[in-house]
Design a protein around this motif. Structure first.
Motif, PDB file in Angstrom:
ATOM      1  N   TRP A 186      52.389 -38.928  -5.085  1.00  0.00           N
ATOM      2  CA  TRP A 186      53.595 -39.291  -5.837  1.00  0.00           C
ATOM      3  C   TRP A 186      54.631 -39.851  -4.879  1.00  0.00           C
ATOM      4  O   TRP A 186      55.281 -39.139  -4.139  1.00  0.00           O
ATOM      5  N   LYS A 187      54.781 -41.146  -4.896  1.00  0.00           N
ATOM      6  CA  LYS A 187      55.566 -41.874  -3.914  1.00  0.00           C
ATOM      7  C   LYS A 187      57.029 -41.976  -4.344  1.00  0.00           C
ATOM      8  O   LYS A 187      57.335 -42.479  -5.417  1.00  0.00           O
ATOM      9  N   TRP A 211      47.929 -29.594  -2.323  1.00  0.00           N
ATOM     10  CA  TRP A 211      48.890 -29.521  -1.225  1.00  0.00           C
ATOM     11  C   TRP A 211      48.737 -30.751  -0.344  1.00  0.00           C
ATOM     12  O   TRP A 211      47.623 -31.142   0.029  1.00  0.00           O
ATOM     13  N   SER A 212      49.853 -31.364   0.028  1.00  0.00           N
ATOM     14  CA  SER A 212      49.802 -32.537   0.895  1.00  0.00           C
ATOM     15  C   SER A 212      51.074 -32.647   1.730  1.00  0.00           C
ATOM     16  O   SER A 212      52.021 -31.868   1.557  1.00  0.00           O
ATOM     17  N   GLN A 244      58.538 -31.777  -2.073  1.00  0.00           N
ATOM     18  CA  GLN A 244      58.502 -32.344  -3.415  1.00  0.00           C
ATOM     19  C   GLN A 244      57.516 -31.546  -4.262  1.00  0.00           C
ATOM     20  O   GLN A 244      56.508 -31.049  -3.772  1.00  0.00           O
ATOM     21  N   SER A 245      57.807 -31.419  -5.546  1.00  0.00           N
ATOM     22  CA  SER A 245      56.894 -30.774  -6.481  1.00  0.00           C
ATOM     23  C   SER A 245      56.818 -31.614  -7.743  1.00  0.00           C
ATOM     24  O   SER A 245      57.846 -31.922  -8.350  1.00  0.00           O
ATOM     25  N   TYR A 252      51.489 -30.557  -7.871  1.00  0.00           N
ATOM     26  CA  TYR A 252      51.337 -31.296  -6.621  1.00  0.00           C
ATOM     27  C   TYR A 252      52.512 -30.939  -5.711  1.00  0.00           C
ATOM     28  O   TYR A 252      53.660 -31.309  -5.984  1.00  0.00           O
ATOM     29  N   LEU A 253      52.224 -30.208  -4.624  1.00  0.00           N
ATOM     30  CA  LEU A 253      53.258 -29.777  -3.692  1.00  0.00           C
ATOM     31  C   LEU A 253      53.174 -30.601  -2.414  1.00  0.00           C
ATOM     32  O   LEU A 253      52.121 -30.644  -1.757  1.00  0.00           O
ATOM     33  N   VAL A 254      54.269 -31.256  -2.065  1.00  0.00           N
ATOM     34  CA  VAL A 254      54.383 -31.969  -0.799  1.00  0.00           C
ATOM     35  C   VAL A 254      55.287 -31.140   0.099  1.00  0.00           C
ATOM     36  O   VAL A 254      56.387 -30.737  -0.314  1.00  0.00           O
TER      37      VAL A 254
END
Length: 294
Positions: free
Chosen positions: A210-211, A243-244, A251-252, A260-262
């Motif tokens: 997710w940019k 996780w990334s 970011q979530s 999606y957890l950044v």
């Protein structure tokens, strides 16, 4: 146009400085540099097959996972990563740790990440697992990465005696794509493992899906079609977490049932950074821990 030209000129100048420790790989910023993702996948699978499956007996239904990313190690800066490893070592509960890529920042700096090298290597005796980031592969360093961490794409499981607990799947997204072979492997793995009774299956990788901006240039996210296919697949198999890192900003995003957890970076020179600690039980409860200002 003038702004773009200025950026290119600065990049050329930076890439020519400190030739023994180059940071900016211009070719690697815009294209695959070295082995393709399909080649890396093939070599990773060959290692995985020779090593055998990784099944970690935690001795308990509950354990913790320490997660960090983007340490960008140089020859003189690695205190945050050392702090992360020290906190991990001091943990008294059953534990594993995961580094989400960009272990190093510059060429020739893998040996400087000594605190993590003692614990990682993708074998059944290791408790720290690593996925490759784009900086890890710049300057055609895949062969060097393999010397230390062996594989860029793999899975491992946790269990308590004979009881299966959780499945962790590592994806190589260092080029901003999984490639056709890895994507097919992921489809088949999720189909097979979804029938084996795990509490949950967690996916981790370097490149976030997710940019938010163009801070990471062309390595910021995957192609739209690949993102659509991957998010649909992960949603289909009810993956609770992906996780990334890569973005250096927390970011979530919750999409199709997947969180999606950044994560923040572990890089010393960036203030206000943190790592994640996840308490794994019947629920997976995560919280962020700030690095101390040293």
């Amino acid at each position: 146009m003038k702004k773009n030209l200025y950026i290119v000129i600065c990049a050329v100048l930076l890439s020519g400085c400190a030739s023994d420790e180059r940071v900016l790989d211009l070719a690697g910023l815009v294209s695959t540099n070295g082995e393709s993702v399909n080649t890396r996948f093939e070599q990773s699978m060959a290692y995985n097959n020779s090593r055998g499956e990784i099944s970690l007996d935690m001795g308990n239904d509950e354990y913790v996972v320490y997660v960090c990313t983007d340490s960008h190690i140089t020859r003189g800066t690695h205190r945050n990563l050392d702090y992360f490893i020290d906190q991990y070592r001091a943990e008294t509960a059953p534990k594993i740790a995961i580094h989400l890529g960009d272990v190093i920042n510059a060429q020739h700096n893998f040996p400087c990440a000594d605190s993590i090298l003692h614990f990682a290597g993708q074998t059944d005796k290791d408790t720290v697992f690593v996925t490759p980031g784009n900086h890890d592969l710049y300057f055609k360093q895949w062969s060097v990465y393999r010397e230390y961490f062996k594989s860029g794409c793999y899975w491992f499981e946790t269990r308590n005696g004979a009881r299966k607990l959780d499945l962790f799947i590592c994806l190589d997204s260092a080029d901003g794509t999984l490639g056709t072979d890895q994507m097919q492997w992921l489809r088949e793995l999720l189909e097979r493992k979804s029938r084996e009774g795990y509490r949950r299956m967690i996916v981790y990788t370097h490149t976030h899906l997710w940019k938010l901006d163009m801070s990471q240039g062309f390595t910021s996210n995957m192609a739209l079609e690949e993102t659509y296919e991957l998010t649909s697949l992960l949603g289909q198999y009810k993956i609770p977490y992906v996780w990334s890192g890569h973005q250096h900003a927390r970011q979530s995003v919750f999409f199709k049932g997947v969180n999606y957890l950044v994560l923040n970076a572990t890089k010393d020179s960036e203030n206000g950074q943190s790592y994640m600690k996840v308490e794994m039980g019947e629920s997976a409860i995560y919280h962020y821990i700030d690095f101390p200002r040293l």
